[in-house]
Design an enzyme around this catalytic site. Structure first.
Site, PDB file in Angstrom:
ATOM      1  N   ASN A  96       0.984  -1.392  -0.005  1.00 36.10           N
ATOM      2  CA  ASN A  96       0.004   0.200  -0.200  1.00 36.10           C
ATOM      3  C   ASN A  96       0.747   1.409   0.062  1.00 36.10           C
ATOM      4  O   ASN A  96       1.883   1.228   0.292  1.00 36.10           O
ATOM      5  CB  ASN A  96      -0.666   0.134   1.250  1.00 36.10           C
ATOM      6  CG  ASN A  96      -1.910  -1.129   1.137  1.00 36.10           C
ATOM      7  OD1 ASN A  96      -2.498  -1.121   0.144  1.00 36.10           O
ATOM      8  ND2 ASN A  96      -2.271  -1.607   2.205  1.00 36.10           N
ATOM      9  N   CYS A 105      -4.550  -7.619  -4.317  1.00 37.09           N
ATOM     10  CA  CYS A 105      -5.038  -6.498  -5.076  1.00 37.09           C
ATOM     11  C   CYS A 105      -5.509  -6.751  -6.212  1.00 37.09           C
ATOM     12  O   CYS A 105      -4.968  -7.495  -7.243  1.00 37.09           O
ATOM     13  CB  CYS A 105      -4.013  -5.353  -5.188  1.00 37.09           C
ATOM     14  SG  CYS A 105      -4.465  -4.008  -5.962  1.00 37.09           S
ATOM     15  N   GLY A 106      -6.827  -6.807  -6.333  1.00 36.27           N
ATOM     16  CA  GLY A 106      -7.562  -7.114  -7.602  1.00 36.27           C
ATOM     17  C   GLY A 106      -7.495  -6.432  -8.987  1.00 36.27           C
ATOM     18  O   GLY A 106      -6.974  -7.065  -9.982  1.00 36.27           O
ATOM     19  N   ASN A 191      -8.040 -10.356   1.343  1.00 33.01           N
ATOM     20  CA  ASN A 191      -7.860  -9.154   2.005  1.00 33.01           C
ATOM     21  C   ASN A 191      -9.245  -8.494   2.777  1.00 33.01           C
ATOM     22  O   ASN A 191     -10.137  -9.053   2.168  1.00 33.01           O
ATOM     23  CB  ASN A 191      -7.084  -8.072   1.397  1.00 33.01           C
ATOM     24  CG  ASN A 191      -8.043  -7.361   0.048  1.00 33.01           C
ATOM     25  OD1 ASN A 191      -8.827  -8.100  -0.415  1.00 33.01           O
ATOM     26  ND2 ASN A 191      -7.239  -6.499  -0.514  1.00 33.01           N
ATOM     27  N   ARG A 249      -7.564   0.658   2.993  1.00 30.14           N
ATOM     28  CA  ARG A 249      -6.610   0.494   4.132  1.00 30.14           C
ATOM     29  C   ARG A 249      -5.129   0.768   3.675  1.00 30.14           C
ATOM     30  O   ARG A 249      -4.711   0.372   2.558  1.00 30.14           O
ATOM     31  CB  ARG A 249      -6.657  -0.893   4.606  1.00 30.14           C
ATOM     32  CG  ARG A 249      -5.687  -1.457   5.476  1.00 30.14           C
ATOM     33  CD  ARG A 249      -5.945  -2.911   6.001  1.00 30.14           C
ATOM     34  NE  ARG A 249      -5.362  -3.635   5.023  1.00 30.14           N
ATOM     35  CZ  ARG A 249      -5.166  -5.045   4.924  1.00 30.14           C
ATOM     36  NH1 ARG A 249      -5.241  -5.460   6.226  1.00 30.14           N
ATOM     37  NH2 ARG A 249      -4.750  -5.810   4.042  1.00 30.14           N
ATOM     38  N   CYS A 257     -11.199  -0.230  -6.661  1.00 30.39           N
ATOM     39  CA  CYS A 257     -10.701  -1.455  -5.880  1.00 30.39           C
ATOM     40  C   CYS A 257     -11.271  -2.587  -6.195  1.00 30.39           C
ATOM     41  O   CYS A 257     -12.603  -2.852  -6.162  1.00 30.39           O
ATOM     42  CB  CYS A 257     -10.916  -0.834  -4.223  1.00 30.39           C
ATOM     43  SG  CYS A 257     -10.305  -2.265  -3.247  1.00 30.39           S
TER      44      CYS A 257
HETATM   45  N1  LIG Z   1      -5.578  -1.263   0.226  1.00 30.22           N
HETATM   46  C1  LIG Z   1      -5.814  -2.673  -0.255  1.00 30.22           C
HETATM   47  C2  LIG Z   1      -4.962  -3.351  -1.098  1.00 30.22           C
HETATM   48  C3  LIG Z   1      -5.324  -2.949  -2.374  1.00 30.22           C
HETATM   49  C4  LIG Z   1      -6.562  -3.514  -2.818  1.00 30.22           C
HETATM   50  C5  LIG Z   1      -6.761  -3.007  -4.109  1.00 30.22           C
HETATM   51  N2  LIG Z   1      -6.937  -1.564  -4.624  1.00 30.22           N
HETATM   52  C6  LIG Z   1      -7.623  -3.853  -5.038  1.00 30.22           C
HETATM   53  O1  LIG Z   1      -7.895  -3.430  -6.275  1.00 30.22           O
HETATM   54  O2  LIG Z   1      -8.242  -5.000  -4.792  1.00 30.22           O
HETATM   55  C7  LIG Z   1      -5.681  -3.562   1.351  1.00 30.22           C
HETATM   56  O3  LIG Z   1      -4.878  -3.038   2.233  1.00 30.22           O
HETATM   57  O4  LIG Z   1      -6.082  -4.536   1.384  1.00 30.22           O
END
Ligand SMILES: N[C@@H](CCC[C@H](N)C(=O)O)C(=O)O
Length: 318
Positions: A96, A105-106, A191, A249, A257
């Protein structure tokens, strides 16, 4: 309390000096942007300060996250996966913007695979698949277009199964712009996510996500928070539709996301009580992603996320 690196000039200077000469590529998936650092044989030390400095939008390159492109055999988590999945030779080492590590991270995994494919690190014609190591396990990514990919994200699960199954919500969330705390459901996509149901007539634009939303109780490892408004009608031609804004997060508000879109479709589908609704379209501030549920014989459901992946530029840290 540690200051953000942007407010600590010595720490920022040191971190950027140590990175001088580092090559990177900038990319995004529906506006969720990443700095990709090719470190194929795992020789680059990327400490949290390095990640935070590079991801800073004013003093660094700027991104929601950093992805180290590394062969699985060069990191412990990768070697563990290789024991059972020898085909997962590439590992997405995701961080992050604040330097913390995330399991998954999708959007990032599509951009990661697009990088591998366009740089000739994997052979991937449209219709072909590649298996990628992540901290949430191995993920299968299929190239479905020149710049479009779909990912088998594995099964979703409740973060707190007992509470969630009983009440369809397990927490309350308050954010700036909301008059009262709203019910929410916490879902893991590898996550953690907490999906907040807004009132039917709510306007996502009224939320102020510059500040971190308050989640009570907070899942043990923190959480990404998705605020959702279902479309009216919810289903159009058999496709469920919703819009979301997200506070990630370790980052703050982002334009998209991918794991959050999967969690949001999962929660709305539970709230709608329609297990047969398998196909969803999720609007995020940076575009649209697709989510599909594939029921399994053991009662779980695999989640397939699809969307674009774009590489924008290459650079070197000065
Ligand atoms: N901030 C997230 C990780 C990133 C997720 C991402 N942007 C997605 O596309 O899935 C975490 O801390 O879990």
């Amino acid at each position: 309390m540690t200051l953000p690196i942007a407010q600590d000039p010595d720490r920022l200077r040191t971190a950027l000096d140590q990175l001088a000469g580092l090559a990177f590529t900038k990319g995004h998936g529906t506006g969720n942007d990443f700095i990709l650092v090719p470190d194929l044989s795992g020789e680059t030390e990327l400490a949290p300060d390095h990640v935070e400095a590079l991801c800073d939008r004013h003093f660094g390159v700027g991104a929601d996250g950093l992805i180290r492109v590394v062969e699985s055999t060069h990191l412990i988590e990768g070697r563990d996966l290789l024991e059972h999945h020898p085909e997962a030779t590439w590992f997405m080492d995701y961080r992050n913007a604040d330097g913390s590590v995330s399991e998954m991270c999708g959007n990032g995994v599509r951009v990661f695979v697009h990088y591998l494919a366009t740089r000739g690190l994997v052979d991937l014609e449209i219709g072909q698949q590649v298996r990628i190591g992540t901290r949430a396990g191995v993920r299968t990514v299929t190239r479905i277009g020149e710049e479009h990919y779909s990912t088998d994200m594995g099964p979703w699960s409740y973060i707190d199964p007992e509470l969630a199954e009983e009440r369809a919500s397990d927490s309350l969330v308050l954010a700036a712009g909301l008059a009262d705390p709203r019910p929410a459901l916490s879902i893991s996509m590898g996550n953690p996510h907490t999906v907040v149901a807004l009132a039917e007539d709510a306007d996502l634009a009224d939320l102020d996500l510059a500040r971190q939303p308050n989640v009570e109780p907070l899942p043990p490892n923190g959480t990404n928070v998705e605020f959702v408004v279902a479309a009216d009608p919810l289903f159009l031609n058999g496709v469920g539709r919703l819009d979301l804004r997200v506070h990630e997060r370790g980052v703050g508000e982002t334009l998209s996301c991918g794991t959050g879109a999967c969690a949001a479709a999962t929660a709305v589908r539970i709230w709608a009580g329609d297990r047969d609704a398998l196909t969803w379209e999720v609007g995020v501030p940076g575009g649209v992603v697709g989510v599909e549920f594939i029921p399994q014989a053991d009662g779980t459901e695999r989640v397939i996320l699809s969307g674009p992946a774009t590489l924008v530029s290459d650079g070197t840290v000065a």
